[in-house]
Each structure stands twice: as structure tokens, then as C-alpha cells.
Write a protein that holds these residues in place. Structure first.
Motif, PDB file in Angstrom:
ATOM      1  N   ALA A  48       0.826  -1.223   0.000  1.00 44.22           N
ATOM      2  CA  ALA A  48       0.000   0.000   0.000  1.00 44.22           C
ATOM      3  C   ALA A  48       0.852   1.262   0.000  1.00 44.22           C
ATOM      4  O   ALA A  48       0.324   2.367  -0.207  1.00 44.22           O
ATOM      5  CB  ALA A  48      -0.923  -0.007   1.214  1.00 44.22           C
ATOM      6  N   LEU A  49       2.177   1.147   0.214  1.00 47.42           N
ATOM      7  CA  LEU A  49       3.049   2.330   0.213  1.00 47.42           C
ATOM      8  C   LEU A  49       3.089   2.984  -1.164  1.00 47.42           C
ATOM      9  O   LEU A  49       3.144   4.215  -1.273  1.00 47.42           O
ATOM     10  CB  LEU A  49       4.467   1.930   0.641  1.00 47.42           C
ATOM     11  N   ILE A  50       3.087   2.178  -2.224  1.00 47.44           N
ATOM     12  CA  ILE A  50       3.234   2.726  -3.575  1.00 47.44           C
ATOM     13  C   ILE A  50       2.071   3.638  -3.945  1.00 47.44           C
ATOM     14  O   ILE A  50       2.289   4.808  -4.307  1.00 47.44           O
ATOM     15  CB  ILE A  50       3.407   1.581  -4.595  1.00 47.44           C
ATOM     16  N   PRO A  51       0.800   3.179  -3.864  1.00 49.22           N
ATOM     17  CA  PRO A  51      -0.297   4.115  -4.198  1.00 49.22           C
ATOM     18  C   PRO A  51      -0.375   5.303  -3.249  1.00 49.22           C
ATOM     19  O   PRO A  51      -0.766   6.408  -3.661  1.00 49.22           O
ATOM     20  CB  PRO A  51      -1.555   3.233  -4.100  1.00 49.22           C
ATOM     21  N   TYR A  52       0.039   5.117  -1.976  1.00 52.03           N
ATOM     22  CA  TYR A  52       0.012   6.244  -1.033  1.00 52.03           C
ATOM     23  C   TYR A  52       1.003   7.323  -1.455  1.00 52.03           C
ATOM     24  O   TYR A  52       0.664   8.514  -1.508  1.00 52.03           O
ATOM     25  CB  TYR A  52       0.330   5.746   0.375  1.00 52.03           C
ATOM     26  N   LEU A  53       2.238   6.909  -1.744  1.00 49.68           N
ATOM     27  CA  LEU A  53       3.265   7.890  -2.099  1.00 49.68           C
ATOM     28  C   LEU A  53       2.947   8.552  -3.436  1.00 49.68           C
ATOM     29  O   LEU A  53       3.207   9.746  -3.626  1.00 49.68           O
ATOM     30  CB  LEU A  53       4.632   7.209  -2.150  1.00 49.68           C
ATOM     31  N   ILE A  54       2.386   7.794  -4.386  1.00 49.29           N
ATOM     32  CA  ILE A  54       2.004   8.393  -5.667  1.00 49.29           C
ATOM     33  C   ILE A  54       0.977   9.492  -5.449  1.00 49.29           C
ATOM     34  O   ILE A  54       1.062  10.589  -6.028  1.00 49.29           O
ATOM     35  CB  ILE A  54       1.447   7.316  -6.608  1.00 49.29           C
ATOM     36  N   SER A  55       0.000   9.219  -4.583  1.00 54.43           N
ATOM     37  CA  SER A  55      -1.040  10.214  -4.315  1.00 54.43           C
ATOM     38  C   SER A  55      -0.489  11.408  -3.550  1.00 54.43           C
ATOM     39  O   SER A  55      -0.824  12.561  -3.853  1.00 54.43           O
ATOM     40  CB  SER A  55      -2.168   9.554  -3.515  1.00 54.43           C
ATOM     41  N   MET A 110       2.629  12.584  -3.454  1.00 50.27           N
ATOM     42  CA  MET A 110       3.697  13.335  -4.117  1.00 50.27           C
ATOM     43  C   MET A 110       3.246  13.977  -5.424  1.00 50.27           C
ATOM     44  O   MET A 110       4.073  14.513  -6.164  1.00 50.27           O
ATOM     45  CB  MET A 110       4.882  12.400  -4.378  1.00 50.27           C
ATOM     46  N   GLN A 111       1.959  13.910  -5.733  1.00 52.52           N
ATOM     47  CA  GLN A 111       1.469  14.553  -6.946  1.00 52.52           C
ATOM     48  C   GLN A 111       1.444  16.061  -6.775  1.00 52.52           C
ATOM     49  O   GLN A 111       1.297  16.585  -5.667  1.00 52.52           O
ATOM     50  CB  GLN A 111       0.065  14.044  -7.287  1.00 52.52           C
ATOM     51  N   PRO A 115       7.996  20.540   4.205  1.00 52.13           N
ATOM     52  CA  PRO A 115       7.675  19.489   5.188  1.00 52.13           C
ATOM     53  C   PRO A 115       6.484  19.812   6.080  1.00 52.13           C
ATOM     54  O   PRO A 115       5.744  18.920   6.480  1.00 52.13           O
ATOM     55  CB  PRO A 115       8.967  19.357   5.996  1.00 52.13           C
ATOM     56  N   SER A 116       6.277  21.075   6.403  1.00 52.87           N
ATOM     57  CA  SER A 116       5.185  21.434   7.300  1.00 52.87           C
ATOM     58  C   SER A 116       3.812  21.224   6.674  1.00 52.87           C
ATOM     59  O   SER A 116       2.811  21.135   7.375  1.00 52.87           O
ATOM     60  CB  SER A 116       5.331  22.900   7.742  1.00 52.87           C
ATOM     61  N   GLU A 117       3.746  21.176   5.312  1.00 54.55           N
ATOM     62  CA  GLU A 117       2.470  21.020   4.631  1.00 54.55           C
ATOM     63  C   GLU A 117       2.209  19.576   4.189  1.00 54.55           C
ATOM     64  O   GLU A 117       1.176  19.281   3.597  1.00 54.55           O
ATOM     65  CB  GLU A 117       2.429  21.942   3.403  1.00 54.55           C
ATOM     66  N   ARG A 118       3.150  18.690   4.437  1.00 61.69           N
ATOM     67  CA  ARG A 118       2.999  17.297   4.034  1.00 61.69           C
ATOM     68  C   ARG A 118       2.174  16.523   5.063  1.00 61.69           C
ATOM     69  O   ARG A 118       2.087  16.942   6.221  1.00 61.69           O
ATOM     70  CB  ARG A 118       4.370  16.647   3.871  1.00 61.69           C
ATOM     71  N   PRO A 119       1.565  15.394   4.662  1.00 57.95           N
ATOM     72  CA  PRO A 119       0.848  14.564   5.649  1.00 57.95           C
ATOM     73  C   PRO A 119       1.761  14.137   6.792  1.00 57.95           C
ATOM     74  O   PRO A 119       2.982  14.002   6.624  1.00 57.95           O
ATOM     75  CB  PRO A 119       0.402  13.354   4.822  1.00 57.95           C
ATOM     76  N   ILE A 120       1.174  13.912   7.954  1.00 56.14           N
ATOM     77  CA  ILE A 120       1.954  13.617   9.151  1.00 56.14           C
ATOM     78  C   ILE A 120       2.821  12.374   8.980  1.00 56.14           C
ATOM     79  O   ILE A 120       3.981  12.337   9.386  1.00 56.14           O
ATOM     80  CB  ILE A 120       1.009  13.434  10.368  1.00 56.14           C
ATOM     81  N   ASP A 121       2.265  11.350   8.346  1.00 57.41           N
ATOM     82  CA  ASP A 121       2.992  10.088   8.224  1.00 57.41           C
ATOM     83  C   ASP A 121       3.779   9.979   6.921  1.00 57.41           C
ATOM     84  O   ASP A 121       4.282   8.905   6.585  1.00 57.41           O
ATOM     85  CB  ASP A 121       2.025   8.917   8.337  1.00 57.41           C
ATOM     86  N   PHE A 122       3.900  11.056   6.182  1.00 58.86           N
ATOM     87  CA  PHE A 122       4.576  10.988   4.887  1.00 58.86           C
ATOM     88  C   PHE A 122       6.046  10.601   5.030  1.00 58.86           C
ATOM     89  O   PHE A 122       6.535   9.709   4.340  1.00 58.86           O
ATOM     90  CB  PHE A 122       4.453  12.338   4.164  1.00 58.86           C
ATOM     91  N   GLU A 123       6.779  11.285   5.922  1.00 60.94           N
ATOM     92  CA  GLU A 123       8.200  11.006   6.079  1.00 60.94           C
ATOM     93  C   GLU A 123       8.436   9.570   6.534  1.00 60.94           C
ATOM     94  O   GLU A 123       9.345   8.893   6.059  1.00 60.94           O
ATOM     95  CB  GLU A 123       8.814  11.980   7.097  1.00 60.94           C
ATOM     96  N   PHE A 124       7.599   9.096   7.440  1.00 60.89           N
ATOM     97  CA  PHE A 124       7.756   7.726   7.950  1.00 60.89           C
ATOM     98  C   PHE A 124       7.563   6.713   6.827  1.00 60.89           C
ATOM     99  O   PHE A 124       8.373   5.788   6.657  1.00 60.89           O
ATOM    100  CB  PHE A 124       6.746   7.475   9.075  1.00 60.89           C
TER     101      PHE A 124
END
Length: 286
Positions: free
Chosen positions: A246-253, A255-256, A262-271
Motif C-alpha cells: 500500500a506504500l506505492i499508491p500512497y506515495l504516488i497520491s 507526491m502529486q 515538510p510542514s504542509e505534508r501529511p503527518i505520516d509521509f516522512e515515515f
């Protein structure tokens, strides 16, 4: 009734543990010995009687004389003429005595108007001894019916033509395709259905290898012959595999579009991004 089991045993009426109301009204042998409590028991003329239900208890209490000697219309057969259940151990101990009717259920056969289609094999789990003969039945309900009305079902003759005896075939004696069909076909179909619905793509692996790994984890996670510990172990591995896919579709969505600080990214994005990269570096195993 404040009586001990020993006192009950010594002062039972002429019907023993059989319901006198069933015997008088329907000529049924309803054995109440398996019921330990005395909820439906009555005392009459210093003798104890057990009934099978609240309704029959009320009938007995209303007119007890019509259900006991000398006015009762039917008497209890002699002990050697009463049917009794046999456990599987008792049945094995009776070897080499054979079961009657070649193992076909007498109740199913007679209730089916003695047609060829009504010849159904009995189950050793439901055995009864009657008149020094052994009968086995298709279900517990059929066994109970025979115990109530043995005179109706016991003396039957089979037709000249009966269904062939189905001997169990060892799986190892089958050819490879037959062995797989009978042994693992259902499990493989379920695994293939699951992988077809999910369509997993594991990071940095091909689609084919991702599907093969998922099927392997699924088969181990739901193998009925494995221990509970092993199944739980591979269910956790399967869940982890699905999370990584599930990481692949999450990161694709995530990073579009244009770059976001970093402050505007989802909380769990970096993890999740670090987890994805770790899979590529080989630092996290499947």
C-alpha cells in the motif's frame, strides 16, 4: 423433591426411566435417563415416575391411574428387548459382530418408502443395540426415532441391489494432478482469488514476484493443518506485506503536484517514505 439418586433408583416405578405418558398415549419408548434433574418427575403411590416434558407431567398429575398398572394400555418391554445406545468404544469392542442392514440406516430406508434412493449409509457415531443386533444411523435424529419406535424399524430386508460401498481412496495413491485437486485445490483457489482482488505490487519487486509472495504467505496463513502459532505468525507477515504494498499508491497520491514544504505534508509521509526507501536498500525484509 429432596431425594437422593440412590433413593430414586430404588423406588422407580414399573417404567423405570421411561416416560409412562409417551408409552400410554403413543406407545413410544421415551428414555429420560439422560436428564439428571427431576423437573418433570412425580411420585405416586410411593413410586417415582419421570416424564419427558412439562405437558406430560401435567397429564400424569391429572389422571395418574391411566398411566400406571393395571390401567395403562401398554407395558414396558423386558429389559433385553429395550434398545440402548452404543458408544464408539462399545461398538469397536463388539467386533467381529457386524452391523445389520450392511450399515444402511433403517430409519431413512423405511421413511423413504424402502426405495433404492433411501439407502443411506449410517454413521458409527450413532449406534444402537436392539435384540442383540447392532444398527447404525444417518443422524442423531434418526437414532432417537429408532429408540422410540424400534419395533417398526428393526426387522427390514434389503433389496438385492444396493449402492456400492465407497471405500476411502488415499490421496497419495492418486496421480499428481488428482492429488493436487483433492488435497490443495480449495486452498489454492482461495489464495488466487485473494491475490486477484488485491493485485499487490511490492516495492522494488516485479508484479509476478509480488503475486507469488502474496500467495505463499496466504497459503501459510490459512493452512488448516498448521498449528495456531504458525498461522498467526504468517497472518502477521501477510498483513505486513499488504501494508508495504500500500506504500506505492500512497506515495504516488501524496507526491502529486508541486513541491510542498515538510510542514504542509501529511503527518505520516516522512515515515512511509523512509520505510519505502528502506525496502529498496534491503534494510527491511519481507
Amino acid at each position: 423433591m429432596c431425594i437422593t439418586p440412590k433413593e430414586l433408583q430404588h423406588q422407580l416405578g414399573e417404567f423405570g426411566y421411561y416416560c409412562p405418558v409417551c408409552l400410554a398415549l403413543d406407545c413410544h419408548l421415551m428414555d429420560c435417563s439422560e436428564t439428571a434433574d427431576l423437573t418433570h418427575a412425580a411420585v405416586y403411590r410411593r413410586r417415582y415416575y419421570k416424564m419427558c416434558s412439562k405437558v406430560h407431567l401435567a397429564q400424569f398429575l391429572t389422571t395418574p391411574d391411566q398411566f400406571v398398572a393395571p390401567d395403562c394400555p401398554h407395558t414396558l418391554p423386558q429389559p433385553h428387548l429395550l434398545p440402548r445406545k452404543l458408544t464408539e468404544v462399545e461398538l469397536k469392542n463388539r467386533f467381529p459382530q457386524q452391523v445389520e442392514m450392511r450399515g444402511f440406516c433403517p430409519v431413512t430406508y423405511l421413511d423413504g418408502k424402502q426405495r433404492y434412493e433411501a439407502l443411506v449409509r449410517g454413521n458409527m457415531q450413532y449406534a444402537v443395540e436392539y435384540r442383540e443386533r447392532i444398527y447404525i444411523f444417518e443422524t442423531k435424529q434418526k437414532q432417537d426415532k429408532f429408540l422410540r419406535l424400534p419395533e417398526i424399524y428393526w426387522d427390514q430386508k434389503l433389496p438385492n441391489k444396493v449402492p456400492p460401498l465407497c471405500e476411502p481412496v488415499p490421496l497419495t495413491s492418486l496421480p499428481t494432478l488428482g492429488y493436487l485437486e483433492q488435497g490443495v485445490a480449495v486452498s489454492v483457489i482461495k489464495a488466487m482469488t485473494a491475490v486477484g482482488c488485491l493485485k499487490p505490487k511490492y516495492p522494488f519487486l516485479s508484479i509476478q514476484r509480488s503475486a507469488l509472495l502474496y500467495v505463499a504467505y496466504y497459503l501459510k496463513a490459512f493452512n488448516p493443518k498448521s498449528t495456531d502459532y504458525t498461522r498467526q505468525k504468517y497472518k502477521k507477515k501477510l498483513a505486513m506485506f499488504e501494508e508495504n504494498c500500500a506504500l506505492i499508491p500512497y506515495l504516488i497520491s501524496a507526491m502529486q503536484g508541486n513541491y510542498r514544504p515538510p510542514s504542509e505534508r501529511p503527518i505520516d509521509f516522512e515515515f512511509k517514505l523512509n520505510r519505502f526507501l528502506a525496502l529498496g536498500d534491503g534494510r527491511e525484509k519481507q
